[in-house]
Structure formats: C-alpha cells, structure tokens
Design a protein around this motif. Structure first.
Motif, PDB file in Angstrom:
ATOM      1  N   VAL A   5       0.835  -1.196   0.000  1.00  0.00           N
ATOM      2  CA  VAL A   5       0.000   0.000   0.000  1.00  0.00           C
ATOM      3  C   VAL A   5       0.870   1.247   0.000  1.00  0.00           C
ATOM      4  N   LYS A   6       0.546   2.205  -0.859  1.00  0.00           N
ATOM      5  CA  LYS A   6       1.152   3.535  -0.817  1.00  0.00           C
ATOM      6  C   LYS A   6       0.026   4.555  -0.828  1.00  0.00           C
ATOM      7  N   THR A   7      -0.019   5.421   0.193  1.00  0.00           N
ATOM      8  CA  THR A   7      -1.074   6.431   0.272  1.00  0.00           C
ATOM      9  C   THR A   7      -0.639   7.690  -0.456  1.00  0.00           C
ATOM     10  N   ASP A   8      -1.612   8.610  -0.646  1.00  0.00           N
ATOM     11  CA  ASP A   8      -1.267   9.865  -1.318  1.00  0.00           C
ATOM     12  C   ASP A   8      -0.431  10.777  -0.420  1.00  0.00           C
ATOM     13  N   LYS A   9      -0.238  10.365   0.853  1.00  0.00           N
ATOM     14  CA  LYS A   9       0.674  11.082   1.753  1.00  0.00           C
ATOM     15  C   LYS A   9       2.046  10.420   1.791  1.00  0.00           C
ATOM     16  N   GLN A  10       2.276   9.489   0.830  1.00  0.00           N
ATOM     17  CA  GLN A  10       3.548   8.785   0.664  1.00  0.00           C
ATOM     18  C   GLN A  10       3.858   7.816   1.799  1.00  0.00           C
ATOM     19  N   LEU A  11       2.843   7.421   2.562  1.00  0.00           N
ATOM     20  CA  LEU A  11       3.017   6.362   3.551  1.00  0.00           C
ATOM     21  C   LEU A  11       3.020   5.022   2.819  1.00  0.00           C
ATOM     22  N   ARG A  12       3.997   4.159   3.132  1.00  0.00           N
ATOM     23  CA  ARG A  12       4.107   2.856   2.480  1.00  0.00           C
ATOM     24  C   ARG A  12       4.145   1.759   3.546  1.00  0.00           C
ATOM     25  N   PHE A  13       3.418   0.661   3.299  1.00  0.00           N
ATOM     26  CA  PHE A  13       3.465  -0.475   4.213  1.00  0.00           C
ATOM     27  C   PHE A  13       2.912  -1.711   3.519  1.00  0.00           C
ATOM     28  N   ALA A  20      -6.993   7.439   6.363  1.00  0.00           N
ATOM     29  CA  ALA A  20      -8.281   8.083   6.602  1.00  0.00           C
ATOM     30  C   ALA A  20      -9.247   7.768   5.469  1.00  0.00           C
ATOM     31  N   GLU A  21     -10.537   7.788   5.801  1.00  0.00           N
ATOM     32  CA  GLU A  21     -11.560   7.598   4.775  1.00  0.00           C
ATOM     33  C   GLU A  21     -11.458   8.718   3.743  1.00  0.00           C
ATOM     34  N   GLY A  22     -11.627   8.359   2.475  1.00  0.00           N
ATOM     35  CA  GLY A  22     -11.504   9.324   1.393  1.00  0.00           C
ATOM     36  C   GLY A  22     -10.106   9.448   0.835  1.00  0.00           C
ATOM     37  N   GLU A  23      -9.119   8.836   1.517  1.00  0.00           N
ATOM     38  CA  GLU A  23      -7.729   8.918   1.065  1.00  0.00           C
ATOM     39  C   GLU A  23      -7.508   8.029  -0.158  1.00  0.00           C
ATOM     40  N   LYS A  24      -6.674   8.516  -1.072  1.00  0.00           N
ATOM     41  CA  LYS A  24      -6.341   7.759  -2.283  1.00  0.00           C
ATOM     42  C   LYS A  24      -5.127   6.869  -2.010  1.00  0.00           C
ATOM     43  N   VAL A  25      -5.140   5.669  -2.595  1.00  0.00           N
ATOM     44  CA  VAL A  25      -4.034   4.728  -2.417  1.00  0.00           C
ATOM     45  C   VAL A  25      -3.653   4.118  -3.764  1.00  0.00           C
ATOM     46  N   SER A  26      -2.374   3.743  -3.882  1.00  0.00           N
ATOM     47  CA  SER A  26      -1.884   2.955  -5.015  1.00  0.00           C
ATOM     48  C   SER A  26      -1.339   1.660  -4.436  1.00  0.00           C
ATOM     49  N   CYS A  27      -1.751   0.528  -4.997  1.00  0.00           N
ATOM     50  CA  CYS A  27      -1.423  -0.764  -4.386  1.00  0.00           C
ATOM     51  C   CYS A  27      -1.079  -1.798  -5.449  1.00  0.00           C
ATOM     52  N   TRP A  28      -0.483  -2.870  -5.001  1.00  0.00           N
ATOM     53  CA  TRP A  28      -0.478  -4.116  -5.773  1.00  0.00           C
ATOM     54  C   TRP A  28      -0.696  -5.263  -4.802  1.00  0.00           C
ATOM     55  N   ASN A  51      -2.893 -23.571  -9.591  1.00  0.00           N
ATOM     56  CA  ASN A  51      -1.793 -24.218 -10.321  1.00  0.00           C
ATOM     57  C   ASN A  51      -0.427 -23.765  -9.824  1.00  0.00           C
ATOM     58  N   ALA A  52      -0.403 -23.041  -8.683  1.00  0.00           N
ATOM     59  CA  ALA A  52       0.822 -22.578  -8.009  1.00  0.00           C
ATOM     60  C   ALA A  52       1.451 -21.355  -8.672  1.00  0.00           C
ATOM     61  N   SER A  53       0.816 -20.788  -9.693  1.00  0.00           N
ATOM     62  CA  SER A  53       1.343 -19.563 -10.300  1.00  0.00           C
ATOM     63  C   SER A  53       0.935 -18.355  -9.466  1.00  0.00           C
ATOM     64  N   LEU A  54       1.691 -17.260  -9.615  1.00  0.00           N
ATOM     65  CA  LEU A  54       1.428 -16.018  -8.886  1.00  0.00           C
ATOM     66  C   LEU A  54       1.280 -14.867  -9.873  1.00  0.00           C
ATOM     67  N   GLU A  55       0.390 -13.935  -9.559  1.00  0.00           N
ATOM     68  CA  GLU A  55       0.243 -12.708 -10.332  1.00  0.00           C
ATOM     69  C   GLU A  55       0.318 -11.517  -9.384  1.00  0.00           C
ATOM     70  N   HIS A  56       0.936 -10.425  -9.850  1.00  0.00           N
ATOM     71  CA  HIS A  56       0.948  -9.172  -9.097  1.00  0.00           C
ATOM     72  C   HIS A  56      -0.024  -8.214  -9.780  1.00  0.00           C
ATOM     73  N   VAL A  57      -1.090  -7.848  -9.081  1.00  0.00           N
ATOM     74  CA  VAL A  57      -2.158  -7.040  -9.667  1.00  0.00           C
ATOM     75  C   VAL A  57      -2.074  -5.611  -9.114  1.00  0.00           C
ATOM     76  N   PRO A  58      -1.765  -4.626  -9.964  1.00  0.00           N
ATOM     77  CA  PRO A  58      -1.718  -3.231  -9.509  1.00  0.00           C
ATOM     78  C   PRO A  58      -3.065  -2.534  -9.674  1.00  0.00           C
ATOM     79  N   PHE A  59      -3.337  -1.556  -8.820  1.00  0.00           N
ATOM     80  CA  PHE A  59      -4.562  -0.768  -8.950  1.00  0.00           C
ATOM     81  C   PHE A  59      -4.434   0.512  -8.136  1.00  0.00           C
ATOM     82  N   ASP A  60      -5.260   1.483  -8.466  1.00  0.00           N
ATOM     83  CA  ASP A  60      -5.446   2.682  -7.649  1.00  0.00           C
ATOM     84  C   ASP A  60      -6.814   2.575  -6.995  1.00  0.00           C
ATOM     85  N   GLY A  61      -6.925   3.090  -5.783  1.00  0.00           N
ATOM     86  CA  GLY A  61      -8.184   2.974  -5.072  1.00  0.00           C
ATOM     87  C   GLY A  61      -8.440   4.142  -4.142  1.00  0.00           C
ATOM     88  N   GLU A  62      -9.599   4.093  -3.508  1.00  0.00           N
ATOM     89  CA  GLU A  62     -10.002   5.096  -2.519  1.00  0.00           C
ATOM     90  C   GLU A  62     -10.509   4.377  -1.273  1.00  0.00           C
TER      91      GLU A  62
END
Length: 216
Positions: free
Chosen positions: A117-125, A148-156, A163-174
């Motif tokens: 998770v990366k927030t629009d305040k540049q917090l990463r965890f 906080a509620e209403g905050e924008k985030v960028s995640c994967w 079948n034991a395969s992995l995918e990394h799915v990116p998205f932006d959210g609120e």
C-alpha cells in the motif's frame, strides 16, 4: 430472460459502505453489445440525485419482467461513453447468471493475500487482505499506520492460483470505510478507482477458484 434496450434497471452499489449499499438507483439500458451494456447515469429514487460511478464499482441489479418478477444479476463498471448524454458501460452478465434470487457481491471472497500500500501522503506499508473482489479489497492495518476515509491509495496485491502460479495485480483505489477492531488494529475497505480490465479478470479468476473451494 435477458434485459432489453430501454428496460429499466434498479441498481445498488456495493462500495463497502453499508449506508451506500442500502440506496437504490434507477437507470435505463441505452445500448447492448457483445460484452457490455450502456446505461444512463443512475438516478437515486426519491431525490433525483445523479450517482457518480467509477470504473470497478460493483453493482447489484434487478429488472422487472412480465408479472412483476424481479430478475437479479451482478455486474461492474468497465468505462464510460460520451454521446448526446453521458453513459456508463457495465459488464454484460452471462444469461445463466440471471436469476429470481438476489446474489449480492458474488465477486467478493474472504482471502488473506499480501498487499503493498502507498497512500497519497507517501506512507508505504505491507498488509494482508481480509477479502478480495472485482471492485475492491479490504485489508488489515496496524494502528501505527495513519490512514483516513476518502484517502487515495496505489497498491499491488499478490494473487496465487491453484496451479501454483502467482500474479501481481496493480490498482489505484479510494478508502471508503475504516472499521476499528478490539485489538487496536483496523480493517480498511478500498474500492478500485483505476484498474486495467485484464488485471481485474485476474482477481475475478482467483475469486471463482476460492468459491469452488468453499463449495467443496
């Protein structure tokens, strides 16, 4: 029975917010193509207020057929089209998925997946999801991470398949809702605001695999 052009749709938006889910909107089908339906911007019954939708919003829908029968299906927003009026493009349901019994949020399943998770305040965890769906996720968050509620985030999110395969799915959210837990942690509910359709399909595939596991 399949809905037709000009049929009225009755829509609830599954945003993770219980108050929002209880609101019903009306729309009308303007056009239908191979993969999608174009509908008018939904209007809230009673107030007449237009509902602003975002790509990825999950929708619980029903339409009426002869004899006042309600036919339910689930869909999600895939895009928009500007013609004489602005229209919303939603995923066309499989005819076999349309039924007389409401099946809400069929795309959402419980699952503990790793999410960055990366927030629009540049917090990463890093966190673990509580549930996953085609229109959003929720994840556990430690008390030290101030969101906080209403905050924008960028995640994967890391999505494992049978079948034991992995995918990394990116998205932006609120962040639409935060629920405090007794142990001091919280559950953060996020709806997608930007996600490629190909990436969404990866999440939906995971959800269907999980649903099959639950049925067994």
């Amino acid at each position: 029975m399949y809905p037709k052009i000009s049929d009225v749709l009755y829509i609830s938006v599954d945003s993770g917010d219980e108050k929002e889910t209880g609101i019903q909107y009306k729309s009308r089908i303007a056009d239908i193509d191979e993969d999608s339906m174009l509908i008018e911007v939904p209007i809230q019954e009673g107030s007449g207020q237009l509902k602003k939708l975002f790509v990825g919003d999950e929708l619980s829908i029903y339409f009426m057929t002869e004899g006042g029968v309600k036919n339910y299906f689930n869909s999600y927003v895939t895009g928009f089209k500007q013609d004489v009026i602005r229209m919303v493009r939603i995923r066309k349901p499989d005819p076999d998925s349309i039924g007389k019994i409401q099946r809400r949020s069929f795309l959402r399943v419980n699952g503990e997946l790793e999410v960055a998770v990366k927030t629009d305040k540049q917090l990463r965890f890093l966190a673990r999801t509580d549930d996953v769906g085609g229109g959003g996720i929720s994840f556990y968050c430690d008390a030290e991470h101030q969101v906080a509620e209403g905050e924008k985030v960028s995640c994967w999110v890391v999505v494992p398949y049978k079948n034991a395969s992995l995918e990394h799915v990116p998205f932006d959210g609120e962040i639409v809702r935060i629920k405090a837990l007794e142990n001091g942690r919280k559950i953060v509910m996020v709806k997608f605001t930007a996600i490629a359709d190909m990436e969404r399909q990866k999440l939906i595939k995971y959800c269907f695999e999980r649903q099959l596991d639950f049925r067994r």
